[in-house]
Design a protein around this motif. Structure first.
Motif, PDB file in Angstrom:
ATOM      1  N   SER A 191       0.821  -1.204   0.000  1.00 37.88           N
ATOM      2  CA  SER A 191       0.000   0.000   0.000  1.00 37.88           C
ATOM      3  C   SER A 191       0.863   1.265   0.000  1.00 37.88           C
ATOM      4  N   GLY A 192       0.583   2.157  -0.976  1.00 35.42           N
ATOM      5  CA  GLY A 192       1.304   3.411  -1.072  1.00 35.42           C
ATOM      6  C   GLY A 192       2.607   3.331  -1.837  1.00 35.42           C
ATOM      7  N   GLU A 193       3.049   2.107  -2.186  1.00 35.71           N
ATOM      8  CA  GLU A 193       4.319   1.947  -2.889  1.00 35.71           C
ATOM      9  C   GLU A 193       4.142   1.717  -4.382  1.00 35.71           C
ATOM     10  N   ILE A 194       3.105   0.961  -4.769  1.00 37.17           N
ATOM     11  CA  ILE A 194       2.803   0.755  -6.182  1.00 37.17           C
ATOM     12  C   ILE A 194       1.290   0.878  -6.368  1.00 37.17           C
ATOM     13  N   SER A 195       0.866   1.087  -7.603  1.00 33.87           N
ATOM     14  CA  SER A 195      -0.549   1.334  -7.877  1.00 33.87           C
ATOM     15  C   SER A 195      -1.356   0.036  -7.817  1.00 33.87           C
ATOM     16  N   LEU A 196      -2.497   0.105  -7.117  1.00 37.68           N
ATOM     17  CA  LEU A 196      -3.421  -1.019  -7.002  1.00 37.68           C
ATOM     18  C   LEU A 196      -4.777  -0.607  -7.563  1.00 37.68           C
ATOM     19  N   ASP A 197      -5.570  -1.574  -7.995  1.00 39.91           N
ATOM     20  CA  ASP A 197      -6.928  -1.231  -8.416  1.00 39.91           C
ATOM     21  C   ASP A 197      -7.822  -1.127  -7.193  1.00 39.91           C
ATOM     22  N   ARG A 198      -9.076  -0.838  -7.387  1.00 39.00           N
ATOM     23  CA  ARG A 198      -9.977  -0.581  -6.243  1.00 39.00           C
ATOM     24  C   ARG A 198     -10.191  -1.807  -5.364  1.00 39.00           C
TER      25      ARG A 198
END
Length: 556
Positions: free
Chosen positions: A478-485
């Motif tokens: 979390s906060g390090e790479i982009s995740l989907d919803r």
């Protein structure tokens, strides 16, 4: 040891103890050395690592459990047979001591030389691998190896037993609820209830309620003999995607480390049969597929660390720095995230209580033995639930499959739905959801509701299998790479769209499986948009390793 006058060789069982041909022995002899043996000479010892692969040339060698104390002979082998099991190739500690029962001679081949020869002689590799897999299965089935002593009502007992099963550690469980004498003995030895379960290794080491990591260390589960913390490629997750990435990363000459918080194999290990994997037209068990992949990866130089759960990612210093739960910090030039998914739970009253004894999230031989001849309920309408119902039907008194959909074919493969519906041992209950669990220490019944009529009924059950899908294991990112919803990792062009800026990216980047951070890739079930299949995960792992090679080459 005391040997009988007549030493009878153990018969071959289903290919567990084949003999090598003279031609193969000669090829091995060119890479090894002959060693004379006298009666009672020890070749390798239970609980220790071995650097050599042994072939009996003359005389007989016995495989002995608890050598020096119980001295139980579990096999006797003569000329042409080879010794050991999966640990020889995987670099783990062995579960038997090899003792010369009749003077003779053996051929000792360094394991590294054996791996090279297997790479050039696929037929010999298949012969040895098949024998090792069968031997490990036999050892596991007999319940030999370490002893786990604890109550069936203890969550820690179940935790240790599941860890042993998932990592294929031969073991025997002694239930304190049934073995009154053992409980009295533990009390006399001053073992307090909170110190159970107890794990006993080689009749000499006693661990009191150990963590999974402590047990792993005691049985030399981590493959690397020295724990390196700097590498070219770090793979987080040892399921099909992670194993494929390890194989192809190591094959490309990258120093490769694989970490996993649970067991090598991930969910694939829990599957009794994988149907559509390339090269296996009649299917293959998850255990065998994982053993083959791990043997291949370690043979190419990949190092495994289990259990080692990733807890944080930091890329501020240039390298990709992953910190594990035990505080180990690993620096890598490239990272592949293959952490897969974790099972969803039913939100029910008393769920936490029954999870300790009666609720399961996978259907393997461990769970099948736990509920043998018991009535069980399987919840789920997908392929995993269907496969579990068919597998468990061969062991349980009966199986009821509860699906909230009105037709199994909504989420289950058509061929599998037909098999489930035709099986007389399985009762399918559609439009049905679990509302309540009842029982004392153990589950006794499941209260289910028809989601169309609202009618409720009580279903007798001693075990509940919850197979209703899963969620990605990505909180540590979390906060390090982009995740989907939904928390899955975004890759390729989709990852760029979710970034606040794409400045500094080279033309053609990111690669298809690359995340929003250059040099970090995602493969398998944890990746947004992936096909949740073993074959697809393995393919993505191989592709990710190839893209890592391209990334590192362009970084110079």
């Amino acid at each position: 040891m005391h040997w009988p006058e007549e030493l009878t060789e153990t018969p071959d069982l289903h290919g567990a103890y084949p003999r090598l041909s003279r031609a193969r022995i000669e090829r091995l002899a060119a890479r090894g050395e002959r060693r004379p043996l006298s009666r009672d000479d020890v070749l390798f010892t239970e609980g220790e690592l071995t650097d050599d692969f042994f072939v009996v040339l003359d005389g007989k060698v016995a495989m002995v459990e608890e050598y020096g104390t119980a001295d139980r002979v579990d096999g006797l082998h003569g000329p042409g047979r080879f010794l050991g099991e999966m640990n020889v190739l995987s670099g783990l500690a062995g579960h038997r001591t090899a003792v010369c029962a009749e003077s003779g001679e053996v051929l000792a081949v360094p394991v590294d030389e054996l791996r090279r020869m297997i790479g050039r002689d696929a037929a010999m590799g298949d012969l040895i691998l098949r024998a090792f897999v069968i031997r490990r299965s036999m050892i596991t089935g007999l319940g030999t190896g370490l002893r786990i002593v604890g109550s069936r009502f203890s969550a820690d007992t179940r935790r240790l037993r599941e860890f042993a099963v998932r990592n294929r550690l031969p073991h025997k469980w002694i239930d304190l609820e049934e073995d009154w004498e053992t409980e009295c003995f533990l009390r006399a030895m001053g073992v307090m209830p909170e110190e159970t379960p107890v794990v006993i290794l080689r009749c000499e080491t006693v661990l009191r309620n150990p963590s999974n990591a402590e047990l792993a260390g005691a049985v030399s589960l981590p493959a690397p003999r020295t724990w390196e913390t700097v590498c070219d490629l770090l793979v987080v997750g040892a399921g099909p995607a992670g194993l494929a990435a390890a194989v192809y990363g190591a094959a490309d000459g990258l120093s490769t480390i694989v970490v996993d918080g649970g067991a090598i194999g991930g969910q694939a290990r829990t599957s009794p049969r994988i149907e559509s994997h390339l090269g296996f037209p009649y299917g293959i068990s998850g255990d065998e597929l994982v053993d083959r992949a791990m043997t291949q990866a370690t043979g190419l130089g990949a190092c495994f660390r289990v259990p080692a759960e990733a807890a944080a990612l930091d890329g501020s210093c240039g390298d990709h720095v992953v910190t594990t739960r035990d505080g180990t910090v690993i620096h890598s030039r490239a990272l592949i995230v293959a952490t897969g998914i974790r099972y969803r739970r039913l939100q029910l009253p008393d769920m936490d209580r029954f999870e300790r004894t009666s609720v399961y999230y996978a259907a393997t031989m461990f769970e099948a033995r736990e509920c043998r001849r018991d009535p069980i309920v399987v919840v789920g309408g997908g392929d995993t639930a269907g496969q579990a119902a068919l597998f468990l039907a061969a062991h349980a008194a009966w199986v009821r499959l509860l699906a909230r959909e009105g037709d199994l074919r909504v989420n289950m493969s058509r061929y599998l739905a037909v098999e489930v519906e035709r099986d007389p041992r399985i009762q399918v209950m559609l439009n049905t959801e679990v509302r309540e669990l009842t029982g004392g220490k153990m589950l006794e019944a499941v209260v289910a509701e028809d989601n169309v009529t609202g009618e409720r009924s009580s279903i007798e059950a001693r075990a509940l299998f919850v197979l209703i899908g899963a969620e990605p294991h990505t909180p540590w990112l979390s906060g390090e790479i982009s995740l989907d919803r939904r928390g899955y990792i975004l890759t390729g062009a989709r990852a760029v769209r979710f970034q606040t800026t794409a400045e500094g990216r080279a033309p053609g980047r990111p690669f298809p499986l690359e995340t929003s951070r250059p040099g970090v890739f995602a493969a398998g079930d944890v990746r947004s948009g992936s096909t949740k299949r073993v074959v697809s995960a393995a393919g993505e792992g191989a592709m990710a390793a190839r893209l890592v090679h391209e990334h590192l080459r362009s970084s110079f």
